[in-house]
Design a protein around this motif. Sequence first.
Motif, PDB file in Angstrom:
ATOM      1  N   TYR A  73       0.817  -1.210   0.000  1.00 35.29           N
ATOM      2  CA  TYR A  73       0.000   0.000   0.000  1.00 35.29           C
ATOM      3  C   TYR A  73       0.851   1.259   0.000  1.00 35.29           C
ATOM      4  N   ILE A 124     -14.730  -4.445   6.718  1.00 34.53           N
ATOM      5  CA  ILE A 124     -14.617  -3.683   5.481  1.00 34.53           C
ATOM      6  C   ILE A 124     -15.873  -2.834   5.360  1.00 34.53           C
ATOM      7  N   GLY A 155     -15.055   2.108   2.182  1.00 32.64           N
ATOM      8  CA  GLY A 155     -13.732   2.355   1.628  1.00 32.64           C
ATOM      9  C   GLY A 155     -12.591   2.221   2.616  1.00 32.64           C
ATOM     10  N   ARG A 156     -12.883   1.670   3.787  1.00 33.80           N
ATOM     11  CA  ARG A 156     -11.857   1.467   4.814  1.00 33.80           C
ATOM     12  C   ARG A 156     -11.829  -0.006   5.214  1.00 33.80           C
ATOM     13  N   ILE A 157     -10.642  -0.488   5.498  1.00 33.65           N
ATOM     14  CA  ILE A 157     -10.466  -1.866   5.942  1.00 33.65           C
ATOM     15  C   ILE A 157      -9.867  -1.831   7.340  1.00 33.65           C
ATOM     16  N   THR A 170      -9.055   1.645   1.099  1.00 35.79           N
ATOM     17  CA  THR A 170      -8.965   0.691  -0.006  1.00 35.79           C
ATOM     18  C   THR A 170      -8.272   1.285  -1.223  1.00 35.79           C
TER      19      THR A 170
END
Length: 65
Positions: free
Chosen positions: A13, A30, A33-35, A50
């Motif tokens: 990343y 999840i 748009g965030r993990i 993401t």
Amino acid sequence: MKMSIGQTIEIIYLDKAGKITQRKIEVNGIRDGRIRVTCLITGAPRVFLTVSILSWMLVAKKQHA
């Protein structure tokens, strides 16, 4: 292949400073748009965007003999 909760994956990343980093993580959630993950190197909880994940692959779980 789709990323799922409970999977152990390895990601590459791009962080906020523009540095490319690689790490193994366990996916906890999840959403939007965030993990949410647990870093398997430090054991610390983390959140990744993401859009910042350049690549990912599933890490095979070790089979016990």
